[in-house]
Structures are given as C-alpha cells and as structure tokens.
Design a protein around this motif. Structure first.
Motif, PDB file in Angstrom:
ATOM      1  N   LEU A 110       1.182  -1.090  -2.224  1.00 60.97           N
ATOM      2  CA  LEU A 110       0.967  -2.263  -1.378  1.00 60.97           C
ATOM      3  C   LEU A 110       1.645  -2.111  -0.023  1.00 60.97           C
ATOM      4  CD1 LEU A 110       1.712  -4.767  -4.234  1.00 60.97           C
ATOM      5  CD2 LEU A 110      -0.528  -4.360  -3.222  1.00 60.97           C
ATOM      6  N   ALA A 111       1.055  -2.717   0.994  1.00 60.24           N
ATOM      7  CA  ALA A 111       1.587  -2.629   2.355  1.00 60.24           C
ATOM      8  C   ALA A 111       2.788  -3.542   2.578  1.00 60.24           C
ATOM      9  CB  ALA A 111       0.482  -2.982   3.353  1.00 60.24           C
ATOM     10  N   ARG A 112       3.103  -4.441   1.662  1.00 62.29           N
ATOM     11  CA  ARG A 112       4.145  -5.452   1.884  1.00 62.29           C
ATOM     12  C   ARG A 112       5.548  -4.879   1.966  1.00 62.29           C
ATOM     13  NH1 ARG A 112       3.249  -9.822  -1.172  1.00 62.29           N
ATOM     14  NH2 ARG A 112       5.364 -10.585  -1.199  1.00 62.29           N
ATOM     15  N   HIS A 113       5.831  -3.745   1.346  1.00 59.84           N
ATOM     16  CA  HIS A 113       7.155  -3.109   1.356  1.00 59.84           C
ATOM     17  C   HIS A 113       6.942  -1.637   0.992  1.00 59.84           C
ATOM     18  CE1 HIS A 113      11.180  -2.037  -0.102  1.00 59.84           C
ATOM     19  NE2 HIS A 113      11.608  -2.998   0.697  1.00 59.84           N
ATOM     20  N   PRO A 114       7.724  -0.728   1.571  1.00 60.86           N
ATOM     21  CA  PRO A 114       7.493   0.709   1.294  1.00 60.86           C
ATOM     22  C   PRO A 114       7.540   1.094  -0.184  1.00 60.86           C
ATOM     23  CG  PRO A 114       9.022   0.459   3.117  1.00 60.86           C
ATOM     24  CD  PRO A 114       8.771  -0.926   2.561  1.00 60.86           C
ATOM     25  N   ASP A 115       8.290   0.346  -0.994  1.00 67.50           N
ATOM     26  CA  ASP A 115       8.416   0.671  -2.417  1.00 67.50           C
ATOM     27  C   ASP A 115       7.538  -0.194  -3.312  1.00 67.50           C
ATOM     28  OD1 ASP A 115      10.352   2.604  -1.856  1.00 67.50           O
ATOM     29  OD2 ASP A 115      11.962   1.120  -1.918  1.00 67.50           O
ATOM     30  N   SER A 116       6.693  -1.040  -2.742  1.00 63.72           N
ATOM     31  CA  SER A 116       5.900  -1.968  -3.545  1.00 63.72           C
ATOM     32  C   SER A 116       4.721  -1.274  -4.212  1.00 63.72           C
ATOM     33  CB  SER A 116       5.391  -3.130  -2.703  1.00 63.72           C
ATOM     34  OG  SER A 116       6.432  -4.007  -2.399  1.00 63.72           O
ATOM     35  N   VAL A 117       4.749  -1.308  -5.534  1.00 70.47           N
ATOM     36  CA  VAL A 117       3.664  -0.783  -6.363  1.00 70.47           C
ATOM     37  C   VAL A 117       3.342  -1.865  -7.374  1.00 70.47           C
ATOM     38  CG1 VAL A 117       3.055   0.965  -8.096  1.00 70.47           C
ATOM     39  CG2 VAL A 117       4.372   1.609  -6.079  1.00 70.47           C
ATOM     40  N   GLY A 118       2.059  -2.001  -7.703  1.00 69.23           N
ATOM     41  CA  GLY A 118       1.680  -3.007  -8.683  1.00 69.23           C
ATOM     42  C   GLY A 118       0.445  -2.597  -9.449  1.00 69.23           C
ATOM     43  N   ARG A 119       0.105  -3.429 -10.435  1.00 70.98           N
ATOM     44  CA  ARG A 119      -1.093  -3.225 -11.246  1.00 70.98           C
ATOM     45  C   ARG A 119      -1.977  -4.450 -11.087  1.00 70.98           C
ATOM     46  NH1 ARG A 119      -2.110  -4.842 -16.324  1.00 70.98           N
ATOM     47  NH2 ARG A 119       0.085  -5.254 -16.710  1.00 70.98           N
ATOM     48  N   ILE A 120      -3.246  -4.234 -10.765  1.00 76.67           N
ATOM     49  CA  ILE A 120      -4.182  -5.334 -10.622  1.00 76.67           C
ATOM     50  C   ILE A 120      -4.427  -5.930 -12.001  1.00 76.67           C
ATOM     51  CG2 ILE A 120      -6.497  -6.026  -9.890  1.00 76.67           C
ATOM     52  CD1 ILE A 120      -6.472  -3.517  -8.045  1.00 76.67           C
ATOM     53  N   VAL A 121      -4.166  -7.237 -12.125  1.00 77.94           N
ATOM     54  CA  VAL A 121      -4.297  -7.880 -13.433  1.00 77.94           C
ATOM     55  C   VAL A 121      -5.473  -8.841 -13.523  1.00 77.94           C
ATOM     56  CG1 VAL A 121      -1.885  -7.575 -14.090  1.00 77.94           C
ATOM     57  CG2 VAL A 121      -2.562  -9.626 -12.822  1.00 77.94           C
ATOM     58  N   ASP A 122      -6.020  -9.278 -12.371  1.00 79.25           N
ATOM     59  CA  ASP A 122      -7.129 -10.234 -12.426  1.00 79.25           C
ATOM     60  C   ASP A 122      -7.690 -10.434 -11.022  1.00 79.25           C
ATOM     61  OD1 ASP A 122      -8.906 -12.064 -13.488  1.00 79.25           O
ATOM     62  OD2 ASP A 122      -7.380 -13.516 -14.081  1.00 79.25           O
ATOM     63  N   ALA A 123      -8.872 -11.028 -10.963  1.00 74.58           N
ATOM     64  CA  ALA A 123      -9.429 -11.459  -9.683  1.00 74.58           C
ATOM     65  C   ALA A 123      -8.698 -12.730  -9.266  1.00 74.58           C
ATOM     66  CB  ALA A 123     -10.922 -11.738  -9.824  1.00 74.58           C
ATOM     67  N   GLY A 124      -8.499 -12.894  -7.962  1.00 70.17           N
ATOM     68  CA  GLY A 124      -7.841 -14.096  -7.464  1.00 70.17           C
ATOM     69  C   GLY A 124      -8.809 -15.245  -7.311  1.00 70.17           C
ATOM     70  N   ASP A 125      -8.275 -16.409  -6.993  1.00 65.37           N
ATOM     71  CA  ASP A 125      -9.096 -17.602  -6.803  1.00 65.37           C
ATOM     72  C   ASP A 125      -9.851 -17.582  -5.479  1.00 65.37           C
ATOM     73  OD1 ASP A 125      -8.326 -18.664  -9.244  1.00 65.37           O
ATOM     74  OD2 ASP A 125      -6.616 -19.729  -8.375  1.00 65.37           O
ATOM     75  N   GLU A 126      -9.267 -16.945  -4.449  1.00 60.78           N
ATOM     76  CA  GLU A 126      -9.916 -16.863  -3.147  1.00 60.78           C
ATOM     77  C   GLU A 126     -10.903 -15.700  -3.138  1.00 60.78           C
ATOM     78  OE1 GLU A 126      -7.031 -16.633  -0.006  1.00 60.78           O
ATOM     79  OE2 GLU A 126      -5.636 -17.856  -1.166  1.00 60.78           O
ATOM     80  N   GLU A 127     -11.930 -15.816  -2.309  1.00 64.17           N
ATOM     81  CA  GLU A 127     -12.931 -14.750  -2.210  1.00 64.17           C
ATOM     82  C   GLU A 127     -12.272 -13.425  -1.832  1.00 64.17           C
ATOM     83  OE1 GLU A 127     -17.026 -13.705   0.181  1.00 64.17           O
ATOM     84  OE2 GLU A 127     -16.267 -15.737   0.215  1.00 64.17           O
ATOM     85  N   ASP A 128     -12.632 -12.367  -2.520  1.00 61.92           N
ATOM     86  CA  ASP A 128     -12.124 -11.004  -2.322  1.00 61.92           C
ATOM     87  C   ASP A 128     -10.652 -10.821  -2.680  1.00 61.92           C
ATOM     88  OD1 ASP A 128     -14.498  -9.805  -1.625  1.00 61.92           O
ATOM     89  OD2 ASP A 128     -14.171 -10.013   0.521  1.00 61.92           O
ATOM     90  N   SER A 129      -9.978 -11.830  -3.202  1.00 59.89           N
ATOM     91  CA  SER A 129      -8.561 -11.658  -3.529  1.00 59.89           C
ATOM     92  C   SER A 129      -8.395 -11.150  -4.961  1.00 59.89           C
ATOM     93  CB  SER A 129      -7.797 -12.969  -3.346  1.00 59.89           C
ATOM     94  OG  SER A 129      -8.163 -13.912  -4.323  1.00 59.89           O
ATOM     95  N   MET A 130      -7.201 -10.634  -5.243  1.00 58.00           N
ATOM     96  CA  MET A 130      -6.872 -10.162  -6.582  1.00 58.00           C
ATOM     97  C   MET A 130      -5.421 -10.488  -6.897  1.00 58.00           C
ATOM     98  SD  MET A 130      -6.950  -6.167  -5.522  1.00 58.00           S
ATOM     99  CE  MET A 130      -7.989  -6.511  -4.114  1.00 58.00           C
ATOM    100  N   GLU A 131      -5.125 -10.597  -8.176  1.00 56.28           N
ATOM    101  CA  GLU A 131      -3.769 -10.849  -8.653  1.00 56.28           C
ATOM    102  C   GLU A 131      -3.152  -9.505  -9.018  1.00 56.28           C
ATOM    103  OE1 GLU A 131      -2.397 -14.033  -8.852  1.00 56.28           O
ATOM    104  OE2 GLU A 131      -4.243 -14.618  -7.826  1.00 56.28           O
ATOM    105  N   VAL A 132      -1.954  -9.241  -8.487  1.00 58.06           N
ATOM    106  CA  VAL A 132      -1.273  -7.970  -8.723  1.00 58.06           C
ATOM    107  C   VAL A 132       0.113  -8.238  -9.295  1.00 58.06           C
ATOM    108  CG1 VAL A 132      -0.357  -5.890  -7.622  1.00 58.06           C
ATOM    109  CG2 VAL A 132      -2.547  -6.822  -6.862  1.00 58.06           C
ATOM    110  N   LEU A 133       0.412  -7.608 -10.422  1.00 57.56           N
ATOM    111  CA  LEU A 133       1.741  -7.660 -11.017  1.00 57.56           C
ATOM    112  C   LEU A 133       2.569  -6.555 -10.384  1.00 57.56           C
ATOM    113  CD1 LEU A 133       3.855  -8.529 -13.154  1.00 57.56           C
ATOM    114  CD2 LEU A 133       2.748  -6.884 -14.698  1.00 57.56           C
ATOM    115  N   LEU A 134       3.642  -6.927  -9.697  1.00 56.42           N
ATOM    116  CA  LEU A 134       4.491  -5.923  -9.053  1.00 56.42           C
ATOM    117  C   LEU A 134       5.306  -5.190 -10.107  1.00 56.42           C
ATOM    118  CD1 LEU A 134       5.625  -8.024  -5.971  1.00 56.42           C
ATOM    119  CD2 LEU A 134       3.869  -6.245  -6.058  1.00 56.42           C
TER     120      LEU A 134
END
Length: 71
Positions: free
Chosen positions: A24-48
């Motif tokens: 993820l672009a939010r922090h140099p060490d940020s890594v996550g796993r996509i867990v679901d589609a988000g409520d907003e169009e084109d968004s996704m939920e990511v578990l850091l």
C-alpha cells in the motif's frame, strides 16, 4: 468495479482479487490482504498485515495499492 466486485486494476496495472496480498502507498511498510469489496464504487477492504497499523481493516481505492505481492 472493473467488471467484477472482487477484481480491481491497481497502480502497477496488475489485477488484484480478494485474498491477494498487496503493498500500500500509505506507508513504506504497509502490506495487507484484500478481504472484501468496499461499500464505495471501486473500493476494497484491506486487512493490514504489516506496518504501523497491523490488524486494522481499512477501505482503499485501487490507486492506493502499489502492487500485488507474490506469497
């Protein structure tokens, strides 16, 4: 949502899916796993899974993901 609620095209041009690990672009060490589609169009939920907010689930847009990680 790029044709499927569980598929997105991210900054690198790669397609990502629910279950993929991503950098993820939010922090140099940020890594996550996509867990679901988000409520907003084109968004996704990511578990850091790495970085300063490990364990938190966040909503991101495809442009917030740098690339898919091979694990």
């Amino acid at each position: 949502m790029n044709g499927s609620p569980a598929r997105w095209t991210v900054s690198s041009g790669e397609e990502v899916f629910v279950g993929d690990h991503v950098a993820l672009a939010r922090h140099p060490d940020s890594v996550g796993r996509i867990v679901d589609a988000g409520d907003e169009e084109d968004s996704m939920e990511v578990l850091l899974t790495s970085g300063p907010e490990t364990g938190r689930v966040i909503t991101v847009q495809p442009g917030d993901i740098l690339l898919r990680l091979r694990r």
